[in-house]
Write an enzyme that holds these catalytic residues in place. Sequence first.
Site, PDB file in Angstrom:
ATOM      1  N   HIS A 249       9.606   0.261   8.308  1.00 32.90           N
ATOM      2  CA  HIS A 249       8.859  -0.946   8.640  1.00 32.90           C
ATOM      3  C   HIS A 249       8.914  -1.995   7.513  1.00 32.90           C
ATOM      4  CE1 HIS A 249       7.052   1.364  11.960  1.00 32.90           C
ATOM      5  NE2 HIS A 249       6.733   2.304  11.092  1.00 32.90           N
ATOM      6  N   ASP A 250       8.386  -1.636   6.352  1.00 31.19           N
ATOM      7  CA  ASP A 250       8.149  -2.630   5.303  1.00 31.19           C
ATOM      8  C   ASP A 250       9.408  -3.291   4.741  1.00 31.19           C
ATOM      9  OD1 ASP A 250       5.375  -0.660   4.050  1.00 31.19           O
ATOM     10  OD2 ASP A 250       5.452  -2.202   5.600  1.00 31.19           O
TER      11      ASP A 250
ATOM     12  N   ASP B 234       0.857  -1.206   0.000  1.00 31.81           N
ATOM     13  CA  ASP B 234       0.000   0.000   0.000  1.00 31.81           C
ATOM     14  C   ASP B 234       0.884   1.244   0.000  1.00 31.81           C
ATOM     15  OD1 ASP B 234      -0.838   0.591   3.516  1.00 31.81           O
ATOM     16  OD2 ASP B 234       0.934  -0.370   2.640  1.00 31.81           O
TER      17      ASP B 234
ATOM     18  N   ASN C 234      -2.510   2.763   3.437  1.00 34.79           N
ATOM     19  CA  ASN C 234      -1.946   4.100   3.702  1.00 34.79           C
ATOM     20  C   ASN C 234      -2.753   5.198   3.020  1.00 34.79           C
ATOM     21  OD1 ASN C 234       0.298   3.495   5.352  1.00 34.79           O
ATOM     22  ND2 ASN C 234       1.436   2.784   3.559  1.00 34.79           N
TER      23      ASN C 234
ATOM     24  N   PHE D 248      -0.961  -0.551  12.474  1.00 36.48           N
ATOM     25  CA  PHE D 248      -1.856  -0.064  11.434  1.00 36.48           C
ATOM     26  C   PHE D 248      -2.325  -1.157  10.474  1.00 36.48           C
ATOM     27  CE2 PHE D 248      -3.773   3.040   8.729  1.00 36.48           C
ATOM     28  CZ  PHE D 248      -3.503   2.661   7.420  1.00 36.48           C
ATOM     29  N   ASN D 249      -1.413  -1.931   9.898  1.00 36.35           N
ATOM     30  CA  ASN D 249      -1.799  -2.917   8.876  1.00 36.35           C
ATOM     31  C   ASN D 249      -2.835  -3.906   9.407  1.00 36.35           C
ATOM     32  OD1 ASN D 249      -0.124  -1.801   6.967  1.00 36.35           O
ATOM     33  ND2 ASN D 249       1.570  -3.215   7.356  1.00 36.35           N
TER      34      ASN D 249
ATOM     35  N   THR E 238       2.932  -6.002   2.774  1.00 37.89           N
ATOM     36  CA  THR E 238       3.423  -4.889   3.606  1.00 37.89           C
ATOM     37  C   THR E 238       2.331  -3.848   3.845  1.00 37.89           C
ATOM     38  OG1 THR E 238       4.206  -3.677   1.657  1.00 37.89           O
ATOM     39  CG2 THR E 238       5.792  -5.165   2.750  1.00 37.89           C
TER      40      THR E 238
HETATM   41  O1  RIB Z   1       2.514   0.288  10.859  1.00 35.21           O
HETATM   42  C1  RIB Z   1       3.382   0.419   9.764  1.00 35.21           C
HETATM   43  C2  RIB Z   1       2.748  -0.097   8.524  1.00 35.21           C
HETATM   44  O2  RIB Z   1       1.597   0.683   8.221  1.00 35.21           O
HETATM   45  C3  RIB Z   1       3.654   0.031   7.285  1.00 35.21           C
HETATM   46  O3  RIB Z   1       3.345  -1.009   6.398  1.00 35.21           O
HETATM   47  C4  RIB Z   1       3.257   1.346   6.698  1.00 35.21           C
HETATM   48  O4  RIB Z   1       3.480   1.408   5.287  1.00 35.21           O
HETATM   49  C5  RIB Z   1       1.779   1.354   6.978  1.00 35.21           C
HETATM   50  O5  RIB Z   1       1.156   0.601   5.962  1.00 35.21           O
HETATM   51 CA    CA Z   2       2.757  -0.483   4.106  1.00 37.60          CA
END
Ligand code: RIB
Ligand code: CA
Length: 309
Positions: A238-239, A11, A40, A165-166, A124
């Site tokens: 993160h990703d 995303d 996102n 978040f994901n 991701t």
């Molecule tokens: O929490 C971080 C994740 O949420 C990452 O994948 C970032 O791109 C968002 O999607």
């Molecule tokens: Ca992401």
Amino acid sequence: MKKIPIIMDCDPGHDDAIALILACSREELDLKAVTVVAGNQTLDKTLGNAKKILSFIGKHPPVAAGAAKPMFRELQTAPSVHGESGLDGPSIPEPDFREERMHAVDLLREIITGSPEPVTLVPTGPLTNIGILFTTYPEVKKNIQRISLMGGGIETGNWTSAAEFNIFVDPEAADIVFRSGIPIIMSSLDVTHRAFFMQEDIDRLRNSGGRVSVLVAELMDFYYNYYKKRGSTGAPLHDPCAVAYLVKPELFITKPYHIDIECAGKFTAGMTLADRRPWSDAEFNVTANIDLDREGFVNMIIKACESYN
Ligand code: RIB
Ligand code: CA
């Protein structure tokens, strides 16, 4: 060397973009396709961003758009982190290719069932596309070697105090994936909050001079703002951890867990609940990355950007 066949489901998003750049730079990986999901930002924006980044680095794997919203919930996006475009900061030329006409879930199914080697999935973003795939075409699971995902948090959340978040965006999809029986390597916040670029790393990247290095430094200039405002001394990537583990697992420290996904909690929806009771006989379903060699990770990202020079 036998390449690892992978499909990235993302995303973009700044860190997704860097994960794509890393994946495309590594000879150990064979990126069969990129599927895109809302997260996102809305799907139209994450799709455009994925194509822009791939066009910028001159790579054209099949790209397909997937779910525009979570399986059972309304979409929540993250403009506070990634901006209105989902990739705010530098201006990036328009893409030079079109996405596939088929839905991401059908492209995933086509590539997985057609692959002579079991495929590794690298999600991701929210797990909506993968949740729909396993629900609609459960037979594909037998030709998936493992899932190396960014998501979750054992010690803490980020979007809420409980949830990352994901997973927060689509807990039901995550529950399907975490109960799929496919080996999962989880790059959760426990490791990604240690996988950060400091200002000196960003400047080192910028000074290395290539157009991809400068683009990534400018993406990080924007992305770092969100974290600076919250007192962080670095921008967590993160990703790219989900990709880096496939290339150099020795950079990471891992620990097995049984993880359940909370889907019903008023305050805890999206929580990746790890069973940490010493006497538990719950079967492990996750290998969690819990720490990494940060310098080795930073060097990998910088080397990846320089490889396009
Ligand atoms: O929490 C971080 C994740 O949420 C990452 O994948 C970032 O791109 C968002 O999607
Ligand atoms: Ca992401």
